[in-house]
Design an enzyme around this catalytic site. Sequence first.
Site, short mmCIF file in Angstrom:
data_model
loop_
_atom_site.label_atom_id
_atom_site.label_comp_id
_atom_site.label_asym_id
_atom_site.label_seq_id
_atom_site.Cartn_x
_atom_site.Cartn_y
_atom_site.Cartn_z
N LYS B 77 0.87 -1.33 0.08
CA LYS B 77 -0.13 0.21 0.11
C LYS B 77 1.09 0.93 -0.41
CE LYS B 77 -3.78 2.08 2.68
NZ LYS B 77 -4.95 2.53 3.88
N SER B 152 -10.09 1.77 3.21
CA SER B 152 -8.87 2.86 2.42
C SER B 152 -7.94 2.35 1.45
CB SER B 152 -8.19 3.85 3.10
OG SER B 152 -7.35 2.89 4.13
N SER B 176 -9.66 -0.32 6.94
CA SER B 176 -9.73 0.05 6.15
C SER B 176 -8.37 -1.37 5.58
CB SER B 176 -8.22 1.11 5.89
OG SER B 176 -9.35 2.30 5.71
#
Lengths: 93, 483
Positions: B77, B152, B176
């Site tokens: 990420k 997210s 997330s």
Amino acid sequence: MDADLIDKLMHLAALRLEARERELLKDNLLKIVQLIDTMQSADTEGVEPLDHPLDGVQSLRPDRVTETVDRDRFQQDAPEVRDGLYLVPRVVE
Amino acid sequence: MSAGQFATIADIRTALRSKTTSAEELAREHLNRIARSELNSFVTVSEDDALATAREADRQIARQGQSGLLGIPIAHKDVFCTAGVRTTCASRMLAEFVPPYDATVVTKLRDAGAIMLGKTNMDEFAMGSSNENSHFGPVSNPWDATRVPGGSSGGSAAAVAAGLVPAATATDTGGSIRQPAALCGISGLKPTYGRVSRYGMVAFASSLDQGGPMARTAHDLRLLLHHMEGHDPLDSTSADVGPTPRGAGGTGLRIGIPREYGRDLDARLAATVDEAAAVFEGLGHERQDVSLPHTAYATAAYYVVASAEASTNLSRYDGVRYGHRAESPADLDDLYARSRSEGFGAEVKRRILTGTYALSIGYYDAYYRKAQRLRRLVRQDFLDAFATVDLILAPSTPSTAFEKGALLAPDETKDPTVMYEQDIYTVPASLAGLPALSIPCGNVGGLPVGMQLIAPHFGEDRLLGLAESFQRETDWHERTPPP
């Protein structure tokens, strides 16, 4: 959520918004404040605030030099530097 | 052809060990898939580094065989710092930022032999539940490109679901990891707060942020966690506990179903979670009702605590040391305010201002301290429940993946709190710092449904064990998006 409060918050947060963005943000913040105000109906009398989910204490490492700051490398990400110093607009006339 | 598009890490390890493929071949194949993909799940692809590392992995495999994650392609990420590879947090603020150091998670996974192919898209600074708050554009859900992947960690979830990588790192502050895992039909684990180092993970809300893995199976999550976890002297909140043991998961467990989690839930999703509970009963576990009475306050308390911490953490972006800087500032205040206003997107500004409000004089006790008191009550609910049950089973999300634009308008005219309610089932465990995972447990209207399992602090072993046993009994985790 009046104009004065929005001004104060933007000043504290070092943000500046165009008039339209500001109006939208005021509406958004009103909704958010409505959401967070639902907390007020909860009885929290005598409850200790929780700062850390495990009630942990921050661990300390031995006070020894383990790494050094590579200023040149770090300043490669800086928008403006000169002679190893970060440049900002003049603050003293 | 090597291990197949939807191969698990376990499958790929077998293929590498039997020499039916090589790390380089795997890296090329996955890089090709990433290049052909239209999901927008990657912000940066590090092809040259990946191929060089893969060739080195092949030399190591030839010398001593495959072990750990040696030769396994993964993605990070874009919230994890990678030395020499730009780390943007999907923000204009950090669009050009190249970190001088690696996050501990990045170092550990590289040391375990994993090959990083690139950095995945996300909601800006990990704030969002749809991946629509990205400076680099929204990510599509591989099951239906008109829908969001969740957020997210939407890029990581979509990339794993589409078979672009078998695994990816992610972070979870209020859901997330679990929410996008559920919406994309994959497995995702948020470890106990402090289990995985936060060093080099760009901070959003420091008392909540926790890194964790996303993969196709709980078995792979266990392997990834093994290589990500551990005390880190560089993170002062890192927990000094031993590694997660490799237990059997246990039999005859008491699984708690929280009464408060049924509200607002789509009946078809409720049915899939109910069927999952029946699978656990079939495995010899016992279902038991539990109550988490402060659940209704969790979302409000979460948005106060998280926004307060965000407003503090994001004060570091000043346009001076790194990050976006406004052109020709008139003075220092102008430099700060314009750099920040240009660099941050709308949702980030909303959170900064919400946090500033909650921390300001006159509101601090009414909001911030009140939220922290509620946080203790939410945590106590779980501790009380765990006195009578071993684990908790709950939905991961109130609905399946929603349409892009449904909850967030490009002109920001929609009520932001409707998006916040997407985290209703995930924020309580975050506030309590508990380990929780989401694994696929059904399909409604052609879209995957996830269920959430929550364990006591540091109970990852049992959590993963139960998820592994579920995945031996069912094949929801083997379903793949339509081509």
